[in-house]
Design an enzyme around this catalytic site. Structure first.
Site, PDB file in Angstrom:
ATOM      1  CD  GLU A 264      32.515  14.011  -4.907  1.00  0.00           C
ATOM      2  OE1 GLU A 264      32.416  12.629  -4.532  1.00  0.00           O
ATOM      3  OE2 GLU A 264      31.371  14.385  -5.125  1.00  0.00           O
ATOM      4  CB  CYS A 301      28.477  15.448  -5.792  1.00  0.00           C
ATOM      5  SG  CYS A 301      28.584  13.902  -5.514  1.00  0.00           S
TER       6      CYS A 301
HETATM    7  P1  NAP Z   1      31.798  21.230   4.284  1.00  0.00           P
HETATM    8  O1  NAP Z   1      31.418  22.566   4.944  1.00  0.00           O
HETATM    9  O2  NAP Z   1      32.852  21.565   3.356  1.00  0.00           O
HETATM   10  O3  NAP Z   1      32.138  20.356   5.508  1.00  0.00           O
HETATM   11  C1  NAP Z   1      32.550  19.127   5.333  1.00  0.00           C
HETATM   12  C2  NAP Z   1      33.419  18.523   6.314  1.00  0.00           C
HETATM   13  O4  NAP Z   1      34.838  19.363   6.211  1.00  0.00           O
HETATM   14  C3  NAP Z   1      32.972  18.735   7.772  1.00  0.00           C
HETATM   15  O5  NAP Z   1      33.572  17.837   8.363  1.00  0.00           O
HETATM   16  C4  NAP Z   1      33.656  20.026   8.009  1.00  0.00           C
HETATM   17  O6  NAP Z   1      33.985  20.266   9.520  1.00  0.00           O
HETATM   18  C5  NAP Z   1      34.957  20.148   7.374  1.00  0.00           C
HETATM   19  N1  NAP Z   1      35.524  21.501   7.202  1.00  0.00           N
HETATM   20  C6  NAP Z   1      34.928  22.227   6.245  1.00  0.00           C
HETATM   21  N2  NAP Z   1      35.863  23.281   6.219  1.00  0.00           N
HETATM   22  C7  NAP Z   1      36.774  23.203   7.002  1.00  0.00           C
HETATM   23  C8  NAP Z   1      37.919  23.844   7.475  1.00  0.00           C
HETATM   24  N3  NAP Z   1      38.147  25.087   6.908  1.00  0.00           N
HETATM   25  N4  NAP Z   1      38.923  23.428   7.868  1.00  0.00           N
HETATM   26  C9  NAP Z   1      38.772  21.977   8.616  1.00  0.00           C
HETATM   27  N5  NAP Z   1      37.695  21.416   8.376  1.00  0.00           N
HETATM   28  C10 NAP Z   1      36.749  21.819   7.524  1.00  0.00           C
HETATM   29  O7  NAP Z   1      30.297  20.957   3.635  1.00  0.00           O
HETATM   30  P2  NAP Z   1      29.056  20.392   4.060  1.00  0.00           P
HETATM   31  O8  NAP Z   1      28.958  20.649   5.509  1.00  0.00           O
HETATM   32  O9  NAP Z   1      28.820  19.091   3.819  1.00  0.00           O
HETATM   33  O10 NAP Z   1      28.040  21.354   3.288  1.00  0.00           O
HETATM   34  C11 NAP Z   1      28.134  22.752   3.113  1.00  0.00           C
HETATM   35  C12 NAP Z   1      28.320  22.841   1.390  1.00  0.00           C
HETATM   36  O11 NAP Z   1      29.285  22.195   0.999  1.00  0.00           O
HETATM   37  C13 NAP Z   1      26.994  22.809   0.932  1.00  0.00           C
HETATM   38  O12 NAP Z   1      25.886  23.858   0.905  1.00  0.00           O
HETATM   39  C14 NAP Z   1      27.323  22.390  -0.661  1.00  0.00           C
HETATM   40  O13 NAP Z   1      27.680  23.531  -1.211  1.00  0.00           O
HETATM   41  C15 NAP Z   1      28.751  21.794  -0.523  1.00  0.00           C
HETATM   42  N6  NAP Z   1      28.619  20.257  -0.564  1.00  0.00           N
HETATM   43  C16 NAP Z   1      28.813  19.744  -1.579  1.00  0.00           C
HETATM   44  C17 NAP Z   1      29.000  18.401  -2.011  1.00  0.00           C
HETATM   45  C18 NAP Z   1      29.425  17.837  -3.433  1.00  0.00           C
HETATM   46  O14 NAP Z   1      29.348  16.455  -3.335  1.00  0.00           O
HETATM   47  N7  NAP Z   1      29.812  18.744  -4.282  1.00  0.00           N
HETATM   48  C19 NAP Z   1      28.457  17.518  -0.975  1.00  0.00           C
HETATM   49  C20 NAP Z   1      28.258  18.110   0.195  1.00  0.00           C
HETATM   50  C21 NAP Z   1      28.006  19.456   0.403  1.00  0.00           C
HETATM   51  P3  NAP Z   1      32.617  20.770  10.214  1.00  0.00           P
HETATM   52  O15 NAP Z   1      31.720  19.520  10.694  1.00  0.00           O
HETATM   53  O16 NAP Z   1      33.364  21.082  11.637  1.00  0.00           O
HETATM   54  O17 NAP Z   1      31.921  21.772   9.599  1.00  0.00           O
END
Ligand code: NAP
Length: 524
Positions: A264, A301
């Site tokens: 998602e 979200c």
């Molecule tokens: P994220 O950066 O996508 O991280 C979510 C999870 O995925 C974390 O455990 C992260 O690990 C892992 N991950 C991210 N990129 C990866 C990759 N290339 N390879 C392997 N694992 C990976 O999301 P976030 O930290 O929650 O927030 C960052 C941004 O995501 C927000 O600013 C927002 O734009 C978006 N977000 C959207 C929603 C939604 O519901 N649409 C919800 C939350 C966030 P690490 O812990 O090592 O970083």
């Protein structure tokens, strides 16, 4: 119960040489204790345990799995106030919100327990043999759904409880009969640690194989990549950024055995203000919209990131009301320093955009890393030329699209990417226009809402929290509600099997369960 700072690999608590820290988002200061970070060895050990547990766990009587889910819920409640307190320290979310989120988390677990007992999830279909059928006899065919295998779950930053270690993905996978390995979100490792202790206690109390659950904390992308790439993992549940979701989908699809990733990712949840509804209640809509926009500092979200309406004096009334309401919402701290800086960057890009007008800002915050509300406007013809204005800005930022006429409004809808939700505000005089728009919205979104707001997702049987890409990676699924169990099941058909070798639920004398018998739905 104390936060251990360890990894949970089955029943073992494991310390590693590499560590990382959690941070208080209010100050940016590190929190105690340090946390062990999992590496490739720990991924291998957790996957080995999960794979060996799978064979026993998937075949257990559903009643045992139901009791397991209920025991997890009880153990989470037994953690007491310490759990919301740690969640608050790591996320900045208010204690009241986290207490509510805990109720939702245990409610989800108990809902899946009742779903397991009801039995419809097994998808049983029986087509009895027709030996005398001409020109060919029909064999005896019996279908049930079975668990896919160990599932990797990525905890979400914005739901430290309801979409993390024991959240919706974990509940659905465990209910389906799949062991779970959680990659905890690096923003709230202490919260994850406490919930993991509750699940491990439930595994022990229910005398289940230890590999049913592991928690691997860490803050390097290599950890998540290794987990998704491991041959013993058979599906992935993820909530987060589009970039993260796409990276994991790529890894999963390039494996020798590709696997499904239920990610998602990104949704701006358009809200349409139809003309008669806008004329009748512009002011009330303006203030209600701001309540939805700023709920949880906009970190949902389902946050309403796009408003679409015909331009004119009624839209100005709406904007005036929203401006007043936004001016009264004190900004609060965002989940992480990184999420706050991504929000600031997204808002700055809209402020600098030549075709975007600034309509309103919330007041300045007093503390660090606060998400100050932002409302922008854009003409529909400019939006169509500059689709980047529709990029998700995660937080309390939204764009009002001014359409010259109904045709332009339809053009805007056609340009939308896939969404979790689409909302219509309407009165009876708007029904004819709505009837034209609904078929377009049905192609775009997983949930259509009339006269409400997209934030607030009921956990129930009929809920769909999904939608076409990029809202999710697979628009055929939902990540909230009992239907979400389908993501971790697959159908299997037994043809002409002797009764002695059939699975219990398909035998002739199996207790009655919802099923499709010779094409007809039966519940008795
Ligand atoms: P994220 O950066 O996508 O991280 C979510 C999870 O995925 C974390 O455990 C992260 O690990 C892992 N991950 C991210 N990129 C990866 C990759 N290339 N390879 C392997 N694992 C990976 O999301 P976030 O930290 O929650 O927030 C960052 C941004 O995501 C927000 O600013 C927002 O734009 C978006 N977000 C959207 C929603 C939604 O519901 N649409 C919800 C939350 C966030 P690490 O812990 O090592 O970083």
């Amino acid at each position: 119960m104390a936060v251990s700072g360890k990894l949970f690999i089955g029943a073992r608590q494991v310390a590693t040489a590499n560590s990382f820290q959690a941070f208080d988002p209010t100050s940016g200061d590190p929190l105690q204790p340090d946390f062990s970070a999992a590496g490739l060895d720990e991924v291998d050990q957790a996957c080995e345990l999960a794979w060996s547990a799978f064979h026993e766990y998937r075949d257990l009587d559903p009643e045992i799995r139901a009791r397991f889910l209920e025991t997890i819920a009880d153990e989470i409640m037994a953690l007491g106030d310490e759990l919301p307190a740690r969640g608050h320290a790591e996320s900045g979310l208010p204690i009241a919100r986290l207490t509510g989120e805990r109720a939702r988390t245990v409610g989800q677990l108990r809902l899946f327990a009742s779903e397991l007992r009801e039995g419809g999830w097994l998808g049983i279909r029986i087509d009895p043999a027709l030996p005398d059928r001409e020109p060919l006899p029909r064999p005896d065919l019996r279908l049930r759904k079975v668990a896919l295998g160990p599932v990797a779950v990525f905890g979400a930053s914005n739901f430290p409880l309801a979409f993390s270690v024991a959240g919706g993905d974990t509940a659905a996978a465990l209910a389906a009969g799949c062991p779970v390995i959680v990659k905890g979100h690096s923003a709230h490792p202490g919260t994850s640690d406490l919930v993991a202790q509750a699940i491990v206690a439930a595994v022990r109390k229910c005398q289940l194989p230890e590999g049913v659950f592991s928690l691997l904390n860490g803050n390097a992308h290599a950890l998540g990549g290794a987990l998704v790439g491991d041959a013993r993992i058979k599906a992935v549940g993820f909530t987060g950024s589009r970039r993260g979701g796409l990276a994991l989908m790529k890894i999963a699809s390039e494996r020798p055995e590709p696997i499904p990733v239920y990610a998602e990712m990104s949704s701006i949840n358009p809200v349409l203000l139809l003309p008669h509804a806008l004329a009748a209640k512009a002011e009330a809509l303006g203030s209600a919209f701001v309540s939805s926009l700023t709920l949880g500092v906009g970190q949902f979200c389902t946050n309403p990131g796009l408003l679409i309406a015909l331009d004119g004096k009624d839209l100005e009334r709406f904007i005036d009301s929203a401006r007043t309401a936004l001016g009264e919402v004190q900004p609060a701290v965002m989940l992480t320093v990184g999420i706050h800086s991504a929000y600031e960057k997204g808002v700055a890009e809209l402020l600098d955009h030549p075709k975007v007008e600034r309509l309103a800002r919330g007041p300045e915050g007093h503390g660090k890393h606060c998400g100050r509300g932002a409302l922008f406007g854009v003409k529909a013809e400019d939006l169509l030329q500059h689709p980047e204005v529709m990029d998700e800005v995660f937080g309390a930022s939204s764009v009002v699209v001014r359409c010259a006429d109904e045709e332009q409004l339809v053009d805007v809808l056609e340009q939308l990417e896939g969404q979790l939700t689409a909302t219509l505000h309407l009165v009876e005089e708007d029904h004819a226009m709505a009837a034209r728009l609904i078929p377009i919205l049905e192609r775009k979104a997983g949930r259509l809402i009339a006269n409400g707001w997209p934030t607030g997702v009921e956990v129930s049987h009929a809920m769909v929290h999904g939608g076409p890409f990029p809202a999710t990676s697979d628009g055929r699924s939902t990540s909230v509600g009992t239907l979400s169990i389908e993501r971790f099941l697959r159908p299997i058909c037994y043809q002409d099997f002797p009764d002695a070798l059939l699975p219990k639920v398909l035998k002739d004398d199996a207790p009655p369960r919802p099923r499709r018998l010779d094409g007809m739905y039966r519940v008795d």
